[in-house]
Design a protein around this motif. Structure first.
Motif, PDB file in Angstrom:
ATOM      1  N   MET A  56     -54.726  27.224   7.401  1.00 43.00           N
ATOM      2  CA  MET A  56     -56.193  27.471   7.552  1.00 43.00           C
ATOM      3  C   MET A  56     -56.820  26.378   6.763  1.00 43.00           C
ATOM      4  O   MET A  56     -56.515  25.838   5.688  1.00 43.00           O
ATOM      5  CB  MET A  56     -56.696  29.010   6.754  1.00 43.00           C
ATOM      6  N   SER A  57     -57.981  25.943   7.650  1.00 46.77           N
ATOM      7  CA  SER A  57     -58.894  24.814   6.737  1.00 46.77           C
ATOM      8  C   SER A  57     -59.689  25.596   5.699  1.00 46.77           C
ATOM      9  O   SER A  57     -59.854  26.611   5.768  1.00 46.77           O
ATOM     10  CB  SER A  57     -59.792  24.390   7.909  1.00 46.77           C
ATOM     11  N   PRO A  58     -60.073  24.811   4.786  1.00 43.49           N
ATOM     12  CA  PRO A  58     -60.981  25.412   3.905  1.00 43.49           C
ATOM     13  C   PRO A  58     -62.134  26.020   4.351  1.00 43.49           C
ATOM     14  O   PRO A  58     -62.575  27.229   3.824  1.00 43.49           O
ATOM     15  CB  PRO A  58     -61.503  24.294   2.955  1.00 43.49           C
ATOM     16  N   GLU A  59     -62.745  25.497   5.531  1.00 46.18           N
ATOM     17  CA  GLU A  59     -63.941  26.227   5.969  1.00 46.18           C
ATOM     18  C   GLU A  59     -63.580  27.638   6.548  1.00 46.18           C
ATOM     19  O   GLU A  59     -64.200  28.655   6.388  1.00 46.18           O
ATOM     20  CB  GLU A  59     -64.648  25.337   7.262  1.00 46.18           C
ATOM     21  N   GLN A  60     -62.198  27.810   7.105  1.00 48.02           N
ATOM     22  CA  GLN A  60     -61.943  29.027   7.793  1.00 48.02           C
ATOM     23  C   GLN A  60     -61.854  30.004   6.420  1.00 48.02           C
ATOM     24  O   GLN A  60     -62.000  31.046   6.637  1.00 48.02           O
ATOM     25  CB  GLN A  60     -60.402  29.001   8.521  1.00 48.02           C
ATOM     26  N   THR A  61     -61.321  29.582   5.537  1.00 48.63           N
ATOM     27  CA  THR A  61     -60.963  30.417   4.292  1.00 48.63           C
ATOM     28  C   THR A  61     -62.448  30.908   3.696  1.00 48.63           C
ATOM     29  O   THR A  61     -62.661  32.335   3.572  1.00 48.63           O
ATOM     30  CB  THR A  61     -60.359  29.849   3.147  1.00 48.63           C
ATOM     31  N   VAL A  62     -63.264  30.016   3.749  1.00 45.20           N
ATOM     32  CA  VAL A  62     -64.423  30.209   3.126  1.00 45.20           C
ATOM     33  C   VAL A  62     -65.278  31.249   3.824  1.00 45.20           C
ATOM     34  O   VAL A  62     -65.837  32.453   3.424  1.00 45.20           O
ATOM     35  CB  VAL A  62     -65.471  29.167   3.035  1.00 45.20           C
ATOM     36  N   GLU A  63     -65.245  31.258   5.369  1.00 41.82           N
ATOM     37  CA  GLU A  63     -66.102  31.960   6.166  1.00 41.82           C
ATOM     38  C   GLU A  63     -65.404  33.462   6.089  1.00 41.82           C
ATOM     39  O   GLU A  63     -66.172  34.360   6.018  1.00 41.82           O
ATOM     40  CB  GLU A  63     -65.791  31.521   7.565  1.00 41.82           C
ATOM     41  N   ALA A  64     -63.881  33.621   6.198  1.00 48.88           N
ATOM     42  CA  ALA A  64     -63.533  34.763   5.850  1.00 48.88           C
ATOM     43  C   ALA A  64     -63.809  35.529   4.644  1.00 48.88           C
ATOM     44  O   ALA A  64     -64.254  36.950   4.585  1.00 48.88           O
ATOM     45  CB  ALA A  64     -62.006  34.876   6.113  1.00 48.88           C
ATOM     46  N   VAL A  65     -63.818  34.893   3.601  1.00 52.55           N
ATOM     47  CA  VAL A  65     -64.046  35.546   2.286  1.00 52.55           C
ATOM     48  C   VAL A  65     -65.600  35.670   1.996  1.00 52.55           C
ATOM     49  O   VAL A  65     -65.589  36.906   1.585  1.00 52.55           O
ATOM     50  CB  VAL A  65     -63.354  34.733   1.064  1.00 52.55           C
ATOM     51  N   GLU A  66     -66.408  34.895   2.532  1.00 47.20           N
ATOM     52  CA  GLU A  66     -67.627  35.292   2.429  1.00 47.20           C
ATOM     53  C   GLU A  66     -68.079  36.504   3.297  1.00 47.20           C
ATOM     54  O   GLU A  66     -69.067  37.243   2.781  1.00 47.20           O
ATOM     55  CB  GLU A  66     -68.578  33.918   2.703  1.00 47.20           C
ATOM     56  N   ALA A  67     -67.567  36.636   4.366  1.00 42.60           N
ATOM     57  CA  ALA A  67     -67.856  37.670   5.253  1.00 42.60           C
ATOM     58  C   ALA A  67     -67.410  38.967   4.481  1.00 42.60           C
ATOM     59  O   ALA A  67     -68.053  40.194   4.748  1.00 42.60           O
ATOM     60  CB  ALA A  67     -67.163  37.712   6.490  1.00 42.60           C
ATOM     61  N   GLY A  68     -66.442  39.031   3.632  1.00 42.53           N
ATOM     62  CA  GLY A  68     -66.030  40.048   2.597  1.00 42.53           C
ATOM     63  C   GLY A  68     -67.087  40.260   1.503  1.00 42.53           C
ATOM     64  O   GLY A  68     -66.689  41.196   0.576  1.00 42.53           O
ATOM     65  N   GLY A  69     -68.117  39.462   1.216  1.00 43.95           N
ATOM     66  CA  GLY A  69     -69.054  39.887   0.155  1.00 43.95           C
ATOM     67  C   GLY A  69     -68.774  38.988  -1.078  1.00 43.95           C
ATOM     68  O   GLY A  69     -69.439  39.376  -2.081  1.00 43.95           O
ATOM     69  N   LEU A  70     -68.131  37.928  -0.913  1.00 43.77           N
ATOM     70  CA  LEU A  70     -68.047  37.114  -2.037  1.00 43.77           C
ATOM     71  C   LEU A  70     -68.741  35.686  -1.703  1.00 43.77           C
ATOM     72  O   LEU A  70     -68.826  35.489  -0.692  1.00 43.77           O
ATOM     73  CB  LEU A  70     -66.649  36.811  -2.449  1.00 43.77           C
TER      74      LEU A  70
ATOM     75  N   VAL B  38     -52.543  36.988   5.942  1.00 44.51           N
ATOM     76  CA  VAL B  38     -53.119  38.107   6.171  1.00 44.51           C
ATOM     77  C   VAL B  38     -54.073  38.377   7.316  1.00 44.51           C
ATOM     78  O   VAL B  38     -54.768  37.580   7.871  1.00 44.51           O
ATOM     79  CB  VAL B  38     -54.342  38.322   4.920  1.00 44.51           C
ATOM     80  N   PRO B  39     -53.557  39.511   8.165  1.00 44.27           N
ATOM     81  CA  PRO B  39     -54.064  39.711   9.553  1.00 44.27           C
ATOM     82  C   PRO B  39     -55.577  40.051   9.363  1.00 44.27           C
ATOM     83  O   PRO B  39     -56.505  39.531  10.394  1.00 44.27           O
ATOM     84  CB  PRO B  39     -53.576  40.936  10.158  1.00 44.27           C
ATOM     85  N   ASP B  40     -56.112  40.847   8.574  1.00 42.73           N
ATOM     86  CA  ASP B  40     -57.647  41.052   8.369  1.00 42.73           C
ATOM     87  C   ASP B  40     -58.048  40.558   7.054  1.00 42.73           C
ATOM     88  O   ASP B  40     -58.168  41.086   6.055  1.00 42.73           O
ATOM     89  CB  ASP B  40     -57.809  42.461   8.564  1.00 42.73           C
ATOM     90  N   ARG B  41     -58.373  39.227   7.241  1.00 42.46           N
ATOM     91  CA  ARG B  41     -58.884  38.742   5.922  1.00 42.46           C
ATOM     92  C   ARG B  41     -60.050  39.301   5.340  1.00 42.46           C
ATOM     93  O   ARG B  41     -60.452  39.217   4.057  1.00 42.46           O
ATOM     94  CB  ARG B  41     -58.897  37.205   6.311  1.00 42.46           C
ATOM     95  N   VAL B  42     -61.106  39.713   6.051  1.00 40.88           N
ATOM     96  CA  VAL B  42     -62.259  40.220   5.503  1.00 40.88           C
ATOM     97  C   VAL B  42     -62.007  41.390   4.939  1.00 40.88           C
ATOM     98  O   VAL B  42     -62.565  41.820   3.940  1.00 40.88           O
ATOM     99  CB  VAL B  42     -63.244  40.432   6.969  1.00 40.88           C
ATOM    100  N   ARG B  43     -61.102  42.108   5.365  1.00 43.54           N
ATOM    101  CA  ARG B  43     -60.840  43.686   4.537  1.00 43.54           C
ATOM    102  C   ARG B  43     -60.021  43.193   3.431  1.00 43.54           C
ATOM    103  O   ARG B  43     -60.522  43.873   2.354  1.00 43.54           O
ATOM    104  CB  ARG B  43     -59.747  44.236   5.578  1.00 43.54           C
TER     105      ARG B  43
END
Ligand SMILES: C[S@@+](CC[C@H](N)C(=O)[O-])C[C@H]1O[C@@H](n2cnc3c(N)ncnc32)[C@H](O)[C@@H]1O
Length: 202
Positions: A166-180, A118-123
């Motif tokens: 992606m590392s777990p940390e990268q995944t967590v950072e992107a998804v939490e930036a989206g409000g979860l 996904v190019p824009d993971r926060v979106r």
């Protein structure tokens, strides 16, 4: 460059037949490990040919499979029909448009083997948040960040290019930036992890 439909996420082609089943011999077990429970309304986002969708629909109250590739949705539809499962709908569309594609809020959104592209993971994470019930959960299954040449299945290196992983940390950072909010990290051997997030109540 990818050859899929417009908007296709890079490195998320459905594999050629054979090795997916070898990699995922127990899709129901993976779903249980990330928190799928009976009675839930579930969306399988980027559902592919329905390998996980079938198991989701067997447990869930209702399933909605979304994929950008209509041909794969047809394969999934056929798989579920053969399995005698009738509580699932199939919708062609871009995962970014999830909030408008889904007609009702979901208890659980599952996304396997696609978030890395996904190019824009926060979106994407925001779209998921907007589609979840309060306290609803989002489970991502991702390839670990191992070099591709080390992820051997049936005698060959498989999966997305190393740079896409992606590392777990990268995944967590992107998804939490989206409000979860992260609630759980689990292993999904041999080469994957699961990250489970929750939509805050307020
Ligand atoms: C590697 S497959 C995984 C399928 C399934 N989740 C599984 O693990 O068995 C990734 C899927 O993402 C779909 N996809 C790619 N880009 C998409 C997009 N923008 N919106 C929705 N689906 C997309 C592809 O068509 C493909 O079916």
């Amino acid at each position: 460059m990818g050859t899929g439909p417009l908007g296709f996420f890079e490195g998320t082609e459905m594999p050629t037949a054979g090795w997916w089943e070898a990699l995922w011999p127990n899709p129901a077990g993976v779903l249980a490990a990330v928190g799928l429970k009976p009675g839930m309304d579930v969306i399988d986002l980027c559902s592919g040919d329905g390998w996980f969708t079938l198991q989701i629909a067997k447990v869930a109250r209702h399933g909605l499979a979304i994929d950008i590739d209509r041909n794969l949705l047809d394969v999934a539809r056929h798989r579920l029909a053969e399995g005698g499962v009738t509580n699932c709908e199939f919708l062609a569309g871009n995962a970014y448009d999830l909030a408008t594609l889904a007609l009702r809020a979901a208890d659980f959104i599952f996304m396997a083997n696609a978030f890395h592209g996904v190019p824009d993971r926060v979106r994407l994470a925001r779209a998921v948040r907007d589609t979840l019930m309060p306290a609803g959960r989002f489970a991502i299954i991702n390839w670990h960040q191992h070099p591709r040449e080390e992820t051997m299945i049936l005698g060959e290196p498989r999966g997305p290019r190393t740079e896409l992983r992606m590392s777990p940390e990268q995944t967590v950072e992107a998804v939490e930036a989206g409000g979860l909010k992260l609630v759980q990290l689990v292993e999904a051997p041999p080469y994957h992890y699961g990250a489970v997030f929750e939509r805050p109540e307020a």
